[in-house]
Scaffold this active site. Structure first.
Site, PDB file in Angstrom:
ATOM      1  CB  SER A 147      55.254 -68.228  12.854  1.00 48.29           C
ATOM      2  OG  SER A 147      54.526 -67.516  13.699  1.00 48.29           O
ATOM      3  CE1 TYR A 161      53.020 -61.259   7.954  1.00 50.48           C
ATOM      4  CE2 TYR A 161      53.732 -60.208  10.045  1.00 50.48           C
ATOM      5  CZ  TYR A 161      53.894 -61.135   8.904  1.00 50.48           C
ATOM      6  OH  TYR A 161      55.237 -61.742   8.684  1.00 50.48           O
ATOM      7  CE  LYS A 165      53.406 -64.891   8.720  1.00 46.37           C
ATOM      8  NZ  LYS A 165      53.734 -66.074   7.664  1.00 46.37           N
TER       9      LYS A 165
HETATM   10  N1  NAD Z   1      61.006 -60.512   5.754  1.00 47.23           N
HETATM   11  C1  NAD Z   1      60.606 -60.352   7.016  1.00 47.23           C
HETATM   12  O1  NAD Z   1      61.023 -59.244   7.936  1.00 47.23           O
HETATM   13  C2  NAD Z   1      59.757 -61.544   7.865  1.00 47.23           C
HETATM   14  C3  NAD Z   1      59.571 -61.549   9.336  1.00 47.23           C
HETATM   15  C4  NAD Z   1      58.793 -62.234  10.055  1.00 47.23           C
HETATM   16  C5  NAD Z   1      57.814 -63.447   8.871  1.00 47.23           C
HETATM   17  N2  NAD Z   1      58.312 -63.383   7.665  1.00 47.23           N
HETATM   18  C6  NAD Z   1      57.467 -64.279   6.827  1.00 47.23           C
HETATM   19  O2  NAD Z   1      58.399 -65.088   6.129  1.00 47.23           O
HETATM   20  C7  NAD Z   1      57.699 -65.607   5.017  1.00 47.23           C
HETATM   21  C8  NAD Z   1      58.598 -65.250   3.595  1.00 47.23           C
HETATM   22  O3  NAD Z   1      58.468 -63.457   3.793  1.00 47.23           O
HETATM   23  P1  NAD Z   1      59.462 -62.816   2.746  1.00 47.23           P
HETATM   24  O4  NAD Z   1      59.950 -61.542   3.441  1.00 47.23           O
HETATM   25  O5  NAD Z   1      60.567 -63.504   2.256  1.00 47.23           O
HETATM   26  O6  NAD Z   1      58.794 -62.439   1.712  1.00 47.23           O
HETATM   27  P2  NAD Z   1      58.894 -62.200   0.105  1.00 47.23           P
HETATM   28  O7  NAD Z   1      58.001 -61.267  -0.463  1.00 47.23           O
HETATM   29  O8  NAD Z   1      60.436 -61.400   0.058  1.00 47.23           O
HETATM   30  O9  NAD Z   1      58.745 -63.521  -0.643  1.00 47.23           O
HETATM   31  C9  NAD Z   1      57.681 -64.310  -0.909  1.00 47.23           C
HETATM   32  C10 NAD Z   1      57.551 -64.977  -1.853  1.00 47.23           C
HETATM   33  O10 NAD Z   1      56.354 -65.717  -2.071  1.00 47.23           O
HETATM   34  C11 NAD Z   1      55.807 -65.307  -3.421  1.00 47.23           C
HETATM   35  N3  NAD Z   1      54.380 -65.522  -3.344  1.00 47.23           N
HETATM   36  C12 NAD Z   1      53.570 -64.657  -2.827  1.00 47.23           C
HETATM   37  N4  NAD Z   1      52.170 -64.916  -2.885  1.00 47.23           N
HETATM   38  C13 NAD Z   1      52.324 -66.039  -3.359  1.00 47.23           C
HETATM   39  C14 NAD Z   1      51.250 -66.892  -3.679  1.00 47.23           C
HETATM   40  N5  NAD Z   1      50.124 -66.722  -3.545  1.00 47.23           N
HETATM   41  N6  NAD Z   1      51.649 -68.297  -4.241  1.00 47.23           N
HETATM   42  C15 NAD Z   1      52.811 -68.474  -4.633  1.00 47.23           C
HETATM   43  N7  NAD Z   1      53.920 -67.883  -4.117  1.00 47.23           N
HETATM   44  C16 NAD Z   1      53.654 -66.699  -3.786  1.00 47.23           C
HETATM   45  C17 NAD Z   1      56.399 -64.259  -3.863  1.00 47.23           C
HETATM   46  O11 NAD Z   1      56.335 -63.999  -5.319  1.00 47.23           O
HETATM   47  C18 NAD Z   1      57.741 -63.965  -3.331  1.00 47.23           C
HETATM   48  O12 NAD Z   1      58.894 -64.560  -4.099  1.00 47.23           O
HETATM   49  C19 NAD Z   1      56.366 -64.978   4.896  1.00 47.23           C
HETATM   50  O13 NAD Z   1      55.346 -65.924   5.524  1.00 47.23           O
HETATM   51  C20 NAD Z   1      56.334 -63.829   5.971  1.00 47.23           C
HETATM   52  O14 NAD Z   1      54.962 -63.403   6.490  1.00 47.23           O
HETATM   53  C21 NAD Z   1      58.936 -62.378   7.142  1.00 47.23           C
END
Ligand code: NAD
Length: 270
Positions: A147, A161, A165
């Site tokens: 989330s 978003y 979530k």
């Molecule tokens: N980074 C933050 O600050 C943050 C904060 C809160 C929540 N999140 C959540 O954490 C999770 C990961 O975020 P992150 O920052 O590591 O993202 P990121 O973009 O760095 O990594 C996401 C990965 O998912 C892959 N991906 C994207 N779409 C895809 C699909 N349709 N099928 C298969 N793979 C796919 C991408 O290629 C990438 O390698 C997400 O759900 C995001 O919403 C992130």
């Protein structure tokens, strides 16, 4: 006396683990002994995560799939079971902004809303369904949905978003209620601002500094901290915990100070 977490003999699937948070979750699950299925839409990134795991003596395989395609979700889970013989832990990590930029509520059209709900809520629900079907047959399993801290503190320009979530939080409750009697625990983890490559590129430095300054711990979350948390939640140490949202946000949800608004998207179509 010491207490260790050992996931040896277990098979874990981490979606979107070719980069960022998912990659670190995959690495930490492997460090704890699990055999890990690394899924990503980008083949090179998935392989790179597998290489990192194997370089540390862990076991992993890459299964490339675009999870926006419903049938590819079922194929991914079937492939994971074919490779590992079972599925003990599934971490549904794919999410984020579906290629969209932060946009004012009054400017978002239906396509924007649907993209965000698809990438976050629908994709997580369909992954959970495929995973739960396997785990119900086994009579055991742990599912962790990713989330966001955004669900506890709404920010300007992030309403779709945040809502998508927040729907994952409710989905996690419902899954926990329906799947608990089958021996399956379902929890959600909520990262605070986590400096992945993508986030680093998207945030102006002053925005990031304001976020950090507003957290009680005066820091961001690191991807590896989500890895550690997942190792714990998947373990027997958390065996009585289900249907929970666990924040890893440096206390950001307690903060009354808002980060400055991001500049509105000049092109609401994107
Ligand atoms: N980074 C933050 O600050 C943050 C904060 C809160 C929540 N999140 C959540 O954490 C999770 C990961 O975020 P992150 O920052 O590591 O993202 P990121 O973009 O760095 O990594 C996401 C990965 O998912 C892959 N991906 C994207 N779409 C895809 C699909 N349709 N099928 C298969 N793979 C796919 C991408 O290629 C990438 O390698 C997400 O759900 C995001 O919403 C992130």
């Amino acid at each position: 006396m010491s207490i260790a977490i050992d996931h040896s003999g277990k098979v874990a699937l981490v979606t979107g683990s070719g980069a960022g948070i998912g990659r670190e979750i995959a690495r930490w699950m492997a460090r704890a002994g699990a055999a890990v299925v690394v899924n990503d839409i980008r083949a090179g990134n998935a392989t790179a995560t597998v290489d990192l795991v194997t370089a540390e003596g862990g076991v992993a395989t890459a299964l490339v799939a675009d999870l926006r395609d419903d049938t590819s979700i079922d194929r991914l889970v079937a492939g994971a079971v074919e490779w590992g013989g079972r599925l003990d832990v599934a971490i549904n990590n794919v999410g984020m902004m579906a290629g969209r930029s932060p946009t004012r509520f009054i400017d978002m059209d239906g396509a924007y809303w649907r993209d965000l709900l698809d990438q976050n809520l629908v994709l997580t629900a369909l992954c959970g369904r495929a995973e739960a079907r396997v785990m119900m047959e086994q009579g055991s399993g742990v599912i962790i949905n990713v989330s966001s801290g955004e669900t506890t503190r709404p920010s300007p320009l992030m309403s779709s978003y945040g809502a998508a979530k927040a729907a994952i939080n409710h989905l996690t409750w419902s899954m926990a209620v329906e799947l608990g009697p089958h021996g399956i625990r379902v929890n959600a983890i909520a990262p605070g601002t986590t400096l992945t490559e993508q986030v680093e590129k998207a945030f102006p430095a002053d925005h990031y500094e304001a976020i950090v300054a507003a957290t009680p711990l005066r820091r961001e979350t690191s991807p590896s901290e989500l890895g550690r948390l997942s190792v714990y939640l998947a373990s027997d140490l958390a065996r009585c915990t289900t249907g929970q949202l666990i924040l890893a946000d440096a206390g950001a949800f307690l903060s009354r100070t808002r980060p400055p608004n991001l500049a509105p998207n000049p092109d609401p179509g994107k």
